[in-house]
Design an enzyme around this catalytic site. Structure first.
Site, PDB file in Angstrom:
ATOM      1  N   ALA A 146       0.828   3.542   2.054  1.00 12.35           N
ATOM      2  CA  ALA A 146       1.013   4.020   3.428  1.00 12.35           C
ATOM      3  C   ALA A 146       0.985   2.826   4.370  1.00 12.35           C
ATOM      4  O   ALA A 146       0.309   1.834   4.092  1.00 12.35           O
ATOM      5  CB  ALA A 146      -0.116   4.979   3.791  1.00 12.35           C
ATOM      6  N   THR A 192      -4.869  -2.744   6.745  1.00 16.07           N
ATOM      7  CA  THR A 192      -6.320  -2.592   6.631  1.00 16.07           C
ATOM      8  C   THR A 192      -6.807  -1.676   7.747  1.00 16.07           C
ATOM      9  O   THR A 192      -7.612  -0.766   7.530  1.00 16.07           O
ATOM     10  CB  THR A 192      -6.991  -3.979   6.799  1.00 16.07           C
ATOM     11  N   GLY A 194       0.215   0.778   8.096  1.00  9.23           N
ATOM     12  CA  GLY A 194      -0.975   0.730   8.951  1.00  9.23           C
ATOM     13  C   GLY A 194      -1.959  -0.354   8.537  1.00  9.23           C
ATOM     14  O   GLY A 194      -2.892  -0.667   9.272  1.00  9.23           O
ATOM     15  N   ARG A 213       0.865  -1.176   0.000  1.00 10.47           N
ATOM     16  CA  ARG A 213       0.000   0.000   0.000  1.00 10.47           C
ATOM     17  C   ARG A 213       0.904   1.228   0.000  1.00 10.47           C
ATOM     18  O   ARG A 213       2.043   1.152   0.423  1.00 10.47           O
ATOM     19  CB  ARG A 213      -0.750   0.037   1.329  1.00 10.47           C
ATOM     20  N   GLY A 215     -25.250  -9.480   5.678  1.00 13.97           N
ATOM     21  CA  GLY A 215     -24.441  -9.917   6.814  1.00 13.97           C
ATOM     22  C   GLY A 215     -24.642  -9.040   8.030  1.00 13.97           C
ATOM     23  O   GLY A 215     -24.339  -7.845   7.993  1.00 13.97           O
ATOM     24  N   HIS A 268     -17.478   6.939  41.796  1.00 15.35           N
ATOM     25  CA  HIS A 268     -18.877   7.329  41.623  1.00 15.35           C
ATOM     26  C   HIS A 268     -18.944   8.783  41.170  1.00 15.35           C
ATOM     27  O   HIS A 268     -18.219   9.619  41.712  1.00 15.35           O
ATOM     28  CB  HIS A 268     -19.636   7.184  42.946  1.00 15.35           C
TER      29      HIS A 268
HETATM   30  P1  FAD Z   1      -3.619  -5.954   7.754  1.00 12.62           P
HETATM   31  O1  FAD Z   1      -3.981  -4.809   8.609  1.00 12.62           O
HETATM   32  O2  FAD Z   1      -4.622  -6.431   6.757  1.00 12.62           O
HETATM   33  O3  FAD Z   1      -2.277  -5.585   7.031  1.00 12.62           O
HETATM   34  C1  FAD Z   1      -1.681  -6.398   6.088  1.00 12.62           C
HETATM   35  C2  FAD Z   1      -0.864  -5.543   5.143  1.00 12.62           C
HETATM   36  O4  FAD Z   1      -0.083  -6.408   4.334  1.00 12.62           O
HETATM   37  C3  FAD Z   1      -1.694  -4.712   4.168  1.00 12.62           C
HETATM   38  O5  FAD Z   1      -1.398  -3.342   4.314  1.00 12.62           O
HETATM   39  C4  FAD Z   1      -1.297  -5.215   2.792  1.00 12.62           C
HETATM   40  O6  FAD Z   1      -1.165  -4.152   1.847  1.00 12.62           O
HETATM   41  C5  FAD Z   1       0.075  -5.828   3.065  1.00 12.62           C
HETATM   42  N1  FAD Z   1       0.445  -6.881   2.111  1.00 12.62           N
HETATM   43  C6  FAD Z   1      -0.274  -7.973   1.743  1.00 12.62           C
HETATM   44  N2  FAD Z   1       0.422  -8.727   0.867  1.00 12.62           N
HETATM   45  C7  FAD Z   1       1.599  -8.091   0.683  1.00 12.62           C
HETATM   46  C8  FAD Z   1       2.753  -8.370  -0.112  1.00 12.62           C
HETATM   47  N3  FAD Z   1       2.840  -9.455  -0.881  1.00 12.62           N
HETATM   48  N4  FAD Z   1       3.774  -7.479  -0.083  1.00 12.62           N
HETATM   49  C9  FAD Z   1       3.717  -6.355   0.687  1.00 12.62           C
HETATM   50  N5  FAD Z   1       2.665  -6.066   1.460  1.00 12.62           N
HETATM   51  C10 FAD Z   1       1.623  -6.910   1.458  1.00 12.62           C
HETATM   52  N6  FAD Z   1     -10.207  -4.718  14.199  1.00 12.62           N
HETATM   53  C11 FAD Z   1     -10.238  -4.254  15.460  1.00 12.62           C
HETATM   54  O7  FAD Z   1      -9.570  -4.819  16.337  1.00 12.62           O
HETATM   55  N7  FAD Z   1     -10.989  -3.167  15.792  1.00 12.62           N
HETATM   56  C12 FAD Z   1     -11.742  -2.515  14.888  1.00 12.62           C
HETATM   57  O8  FAD Z   1     -12.403  -1.532  15.218  1.00 12.62           O
HETATM   58  C13 FAD Z   1     -11.748  -2.985  13.554  1.00 12.62           C
HETATM   59  N8  FAD Z   1     -12.471  -2.363  12.616  1.00 12.62           N
HETATM   60  C14 FAD Z   1     -12.446  -2.838  11.319  1.00 12.62           C
HETATM   61  C15 FAD Z   1     -13.246  -2.190  10.381  1.00 12.62           C
HETATM   62  C16 FAD Z   1     -13.246  -2.634   9.075  1.00 12.62           C
HETATM   63  C17 FAD Z   1     -14.118  -1.925   8.046  1.00 12.62           C
HETATM   64  C18 FAD Z   1     -12.413  -3.715   8.690  1.00 12.62           C
HETATM   65  C19 FAD Z   1     -12.376  -4.185   7.261  1.00 12.62           C
HETATM   66  C20 FAD Z   1     -11.626  -4.371   9.625  1.00 12.62           C
HETATM   67  C21 FAD Z   1     -11.648  -3.932  10.962  1.00 12.62           C
HETATM   68  N9  FAD Z   1     -10.897  -4.553  11.954  1.00 12.62           N
HETATM   69  C22 FAD Z   1     -10.943  -4.103  13.236  1.00 12.62           C
HETATM   70  C23 FAD Z   1     -10.033  -5.710  11.651  1.00 12.62           C
HETATM   71  C24 FAD Z   1      -8.564  -5.244  11.540  1.00 12.62           C
HETATM   72  O9  FAD Z   1      -8.471  -4.278  10.523  1.00 12.62           O
HETATM   73  C25 FAD Z   1      -7.670  -6.424  11.219  1.00 12.62           C
HETATM   74  O10 FAD Z   1      -7.873  -7.458  12.156  1.00 12.62           O
HETATM   75  C26 FAD Z   1      -6.205  -6.006  11.276  1.00 12.62           C
HETATM   76  O11 FAD Z   1      -5.950  -4.972  10.357  1.00 12.62           O
HETATM   77  C27 FAD Z   1      -5.294  -7.190  10.964  1.00 12.62           C
HETATM   78  O12 FAD Z   1      -3.964  -6.787  11.005  1.00 12.62           O
HETATM   79  P2  FAD Z   1      -2.841  -7.514  10.146  1.00 12.62           P
HETATM   80  O13 FAD Z   1      -1.582  -6.804  10.470  1.00 12.62           O
HETATM   81  O14 FAD Z   1      -2.902  -8.965  10.338  1.00 12.62           O
HETATM   82  O15 FAD Z   1      -3.230  -7.263   8.616  1.00 12.62           O
HETATM   83  P1  NAI Z   2     -18.630 -11.326  10.341  1.00 13.26           P
HETATM   84  O1  NAI Z   2     -18.047 -12.682  10.282  1.00 13.26           O
HETATM   85  O2  NAI Z   2     -18.556 -10.540  11.592  1.00 13.26           O
HETATM   86  O3  NAI Z   2     -20.180 -11.401   9.932  1.00 13.26           O
HETATM   87  C1  NAI Z   2     -20.613 -11.888   8.689  1.00 13.26           C
HETATM   88  C2  NAI Z   2     -22.100 -12.216   8.763  1.00 13.26           C
HETATM   89  O4  NAI Z   2     -22.572 -12.497   7.442  1.00 13.26           O
HETATM   90  C3  NAI Z   2     -22.406 -13.439   9.613  1.00 13.26           C
HETATM   91  O5  NAI Z   2     -23.397 -13.099  10.541  1.00 13.26           O
HETATM   92  C4  NAI Z   2     -22.870 -14.484   8.586  1.00 13.26           C
HETATM   93  O6  NAI Z   2     -23.810 -15.375   9.126  1.00 13.26           O
HETATM   94  C5  NAI Z   2     -23.481 -13.592   7.499  1.00 13.26           C
HETATM   95  N1  NAI Z   2     -23.582 -14.185   6.152  1.00 13.26           N
HETATM   96  C6  NAI Z   2     -22.664 -14.956   5.512  1.00 13.26           C
HETATM   97  N2  NAI Z   2     -23.113 -15.267   4.259  1.00 13.26           N
HETATM   98  C7  NAI Z   2     -24.331 -14.693   4.101  1.00 13.26           C
HETATM   99  C8  NAI Z   2     -25.282 -14.638   3.024  1.00 13.26           C
HETATM  100  N3  NAI Z   2     -25.072 -15.216   1.852  1.00 13.26           N
HETATM  101  N4  NAI Z   2     -26.446 -13.964   3.210  1.00 13.26           N
HETATM  102  C9  NAI Z   2     -26.677 -13.327   4.396  1.00 13.26           C
HETATM  103  N5  NAI Z   2     -25.790 -13.340   5.443  1.00 13.26           N
HETATM  104  C10 NAI Z   2     -24.625 -14.004   5.293  1.00 13.26           C
HETATM  105  O7  NAI Z   2     -17.952 -10.549   9.118  1.00 13.26           O
HETATM  106  P2  NAI Z   2     -17.807  -8.988   8.783  1.00 13.26           P
HETATM  107  O8  NAI Z   2     -18.880  -8.199   9.416  1.00 13.26           O
HETATM  108  O9  NAI Z   2     -17.634  -8.942   7.310  1.00 13.26           O
HETATM  109  O10 NAI Z   2     -16.452  -8.614   9.483  1.00 13.26           O
HETATM  110  C11 NAI Z   2     -15.238  -9.315   9.181  1.00 13.26           C
HETATM  111  C12 NAI Z   2     -14.295  -9.249  10.328  1.00 13.26           C
HETATM  112  O11 NAI Z   2     -13.689  -7.959  10.410  1.00 13.26           O
HETATM  113  C13 NAI Z   2     -14.938  -9.420  11.701  1.00 13.26           C
HETATM  114  O12 NAI Z   2     -15.196 -10.756  12.012  1.00 13.26           O
HETATM  115  C14 NAI Z   2     -13.904  -8.836  12.595  1.00 13.26           C
HETATM  116  O13 NAI Z   2     -12.924  -9.799  12.838  1.00 13.26           O
HETATM  117  C15 NAI Z   2     -13.333  -7.703  11.747  1.00 13.26           C
HETATM  118  N6  NAI Z   2     -13.913  -6.415  12.182  1.00 13.26           N
HETATM  119  C16 NAI Z   2     -13.784  -6.045  13.488  1.00 13.26           C
HETATM  120  C17 NAI Z   2     -14.346  -4.870  13.940  1.00 13.26           C
HETATM  121  C18 NAI Z   2     -14.236  -4.536  15.374  1.00 13.26           C
HETATM  122  O14 NAI Z   2     -13.447  -5.158  16.069  1.00 13.26           O
HETATM  123  N7  NAI Z   2     -14.979  -3.561  15.867  1.00 13.26           N
HETATM  124  C19 NAI Z   2     -15.068  -3.969  13.036  1.00 13.26           C
HETATM  125  C20 NAI Z   2     -15.177  -4.480  11.694  1.00 13.26           C
HETATM  126  C21 NAI Z   2     -14.591  -5.638  11.305  1.00 13.26           C
END
Ligand code: FAD
Ligand code: NAI
Length: 472
Positions: A42, A46, A44, A40, A185, A451
């Site tokens: 930058a 996902t 950090g 990416r 979902g 409290h």
């Molecule tokens: P990632 O953060 O996915 O980082 C992996 C990196 O590897 C990426 O930047 C990618 O570009 C890089 N990469 C991949 N392949 C290569 C390659 N071949 N060469 C070089 N670079 C590469 N988790 C929480 O705990 N709290 C939250 O509030 C939360 N909110 C979320 C909201 C959303 C919308 C989403 C999608 C996820 C959320 N998550 C949240 C989940 C969280 O983002 C992930 O669990 C976390 O980012 C995982 O960290 P990681 O380091 O394993 O991977």
């Molecule tokens: P999720 O696994 O939390 O939920 C997916 C939902 O989709 C499930 O309830 C499943 O039963 C449903 N589903 C699957 N196939 C379906 C279909 N064909 N039709 C209707 N429903 C269907 O996955 P989500 O919300 O995509 O998040 C992915 C992951 O990202 C989370 O599990 C979490 O690990 C991470 N995340 C964490 C956050 C946090 O910590 N606050 C915020 C956002 C993401």
């Protein structure tokens, strides 16, 4: 083969998400020469770019918007509250940029070489990097950590165009508030982003395969959570499997069928559709096959208890391996692995990893839920306390929800804590610490809680395990 000394490291980390960059920082603190590569623009991962940080920025901004509109009964009259979505998105982006720049700063400060490019394993101990600004670079190291994270799980037959049919990334970037947003979902992403767009004025319908929302969350809390979200205007269609989503010119058509397999197909019309049915490990182009790194049936990189893959010298952490896909889980694994590589003893306690859904109210939990305890045949006691009976929640107008503590029936040891309520995500830290120190419910109950705070509800729930809550 001779190599430029600049390209030889003690440790190469592929992926600069919360798992990768934290591992790199800790290893550098411990004296290793470290490179951290990300494809990416930058660091950090996902989390900072398209996950935790931008979603929390929009959750915060939309909550302030919603609260401002409903503040008259607190004596705050502001006239007509206007939404400037473009500015809100700019605010979100400033938060993202500030955080990613902070990671670059930390890497520099700790002497980690930040390399922007796509890495591919060529043999154990070596990677080729296709640099983002052109050219390739070959790096080598004693140890390589794969921290490549996860990507959106696709819905078979549905093409995500990030315009009409979006993943979380598109739903963090809509240029206008959808009229009708259909979310496939009822998991964490669906409910967090559904809350954002509902507060900003969209009609939101969540379609869920199961007959409940948020699988994995304690069923009693999930049920109450759904009730609260319904009150906020989010519509739920449970027990419905989305079988197709088709983008039309100015709308999208969503086809559903009862998950039971019995009954008619129905259709919904939406102007945007968010597909949020989970995430899958991201290993594309990483060269795993070339070096023989094994994966499991779900595409996750297989590791042992010390993050070792099937190839000596190659390790994996974070979303790309088994376990909850959470930023703090990835970070803790990164730290533990760096310490193990430095010869220290380290471990991650997977029994005490908090989960938080950042809606309003928040839902947070740590440890086991009632269903899991029943399945394991563990005899437990329950202590519950509602926020309607908490003084601070009453004056703050945040009385939705309750605290539930599950304690071992014989030893009183806390086995799980589940909170639905404002600031639950902050309050759960107390429960996590208590569990790390093997506290009993009585230990929590005897700890002085300030409290008036919402945390008094945690203390009262602990007292309720012994059936002696004071304010109920
Ligand atoms: P990632 O953060 O996915 O980082 C992996 C990196 O590897 C990426 O930047 C990618 O570009 C890089 N990469 C991949 N392949 C290569 C390659 N071949 N060469 C070089 N670079 C590469 N988790 C929480 O705990 N709290 C939250 O509030 C939360 N909110 C979320 C909201 C959303 C919308 C989403 C999608 C996820 C959320 N998550 C949240 C989940 C969280 O983002 C992930 O669990 C976390 O980012 C995982 O960290 P990681 O380091 O394993 O991977
Ligand atoms: P999720 O696994 O939390 O939920 C997916 C939902 O989709 C499930 O309830 C499943 O039963 C449903 N589903 C699957 N196939 C379906 C279909 N064909 N039709 C209707 N429903 C269907 O996955 P989500 O919300 O995509 O998040 C992915 C992951 O990202 C989370 O599990 C979490 O690990 C991470 N995340 C964490 C956050 C946090 O910590 N606050 C915020 C956002 C993401």
């Amino acid at each position: 083969m001779s190599q430029n000394s600049e390209d030889r490291f003690d440790l190469i980390v592929i992926g600069a998400g919360p798992g990768g960059y934290v591992c790199a920082l800790r290893a550098a603190q411990l004296g290793m020469r470290v490179a951290c590569i990300d494809k990416r623009g930058a660091p950090g991962g996902t989390c900072l770019n398209v996950g935790c940080i931008p979603s929390k920025a929009l959750l915060h901004a939309s909550e302030v918007y919603d609260e401002t509109r409903h503040s008259a009964d607190m004596g705050i009259e502001v006239g007509k509250v206007k939404l400037d979505l473009e500015k809100m998105m700019a605010y979100k982006q400033r938060g993202v940029d500030g955080n990613t720049q902070g990671v670059t700063f930390l890497m520099k400060k700790n002497g980690v070489a930040e390399i922007l490019g796509a890495a591919r394993l060529t043999r154990p101990g070596a990677v080729d990097v296709a640099l983002l600004d052109g050219g390739t670079r070959t790096l080598s190291a004693d140890h390589i950590v794969l921290a490549t994270g996860s990507e959106v799980a696709p819905l078979p037959g549905v093409e995500i165009d990030e315009d009409r049919i979006v993943s979380s990334t598109g739903a963090l970037d809509f240029a206008s508030v959808p009229k009708h947003l259909v979310i496939v979902g009822a998991g964490i992403i669906g409910l967090e982003l559904g809350s954002v767009w509902r507060r900003l004025g969209a009609e939101v319908t969540v379609v869920e395969f199961l007959d409940r929302i948020t699988p994995g969350v304690d069923a009693e809390l999930a049920k109450n959570f759904q009730r609260v979200l319904k009150k906020q205007g989010i519509k739920f269609m449970l027990g419905q499997k989305v079988t197709g989503v088709k983008a039309l010119k100015a709308s999208a058509k969503v086809t559903l069928a009862p998950a039971s397999g019995e009954g008619e197909e129905t259709t919904l019309s939406a102007d945007r559709v968010l597909v949020a049915i989970g995430r899958r490990p991201h290993t594309d182009g990483l060269g795993l096959e070339a070096v023989g790194v094994a994966r499991d049936g779900h595409g996750r990189i297989e590791t042992d208890g010390h993050f070792k893959t099937s190839v000596a010298g190659i390790y994996a952490i974070g979303d790309v391996i088994t376990g909850p896909m959470l930023a703090h889980k990835a970070e803790d694994e990164g730290v533990a692995l760096a310490e193990m590589l430095a010869g220290q003893a380290a471990h991650v306690n997977y029994d005490v990893i908090p989960g938080v859904i950042y809606t309003a109210p928040e839902l947070a939990w740590v440890g086991r839920n009632e269903e899991e305890l029943k399945e394991a045949g563990i005899d437990y006691r329950v202590g519950k306390f509602p926020f309607t009976a908490n003084g601070r929640a009453k004056v703050n107008n945040t009385t939705d929800g309750f605290v539930k503590i599950l304690a071992d029936a014989a030893t009183d040891r806390v086995l799980g804590v589940h909170i639905l309520g404002a600031h639950a995500g902050d309050m759960i830290a107390e429960a996590a610490i208590a569990m790390e120190f093997s506290a009993s419910a009585e230990d929590i109950a005897r700890t002085c809680h300030a409290h008036p705070t919402l945390t008094e509800a945690v203390k009262e729930a602990a007292l309720a395990v012994e059936d002696r809550a004071l304010h109920m």
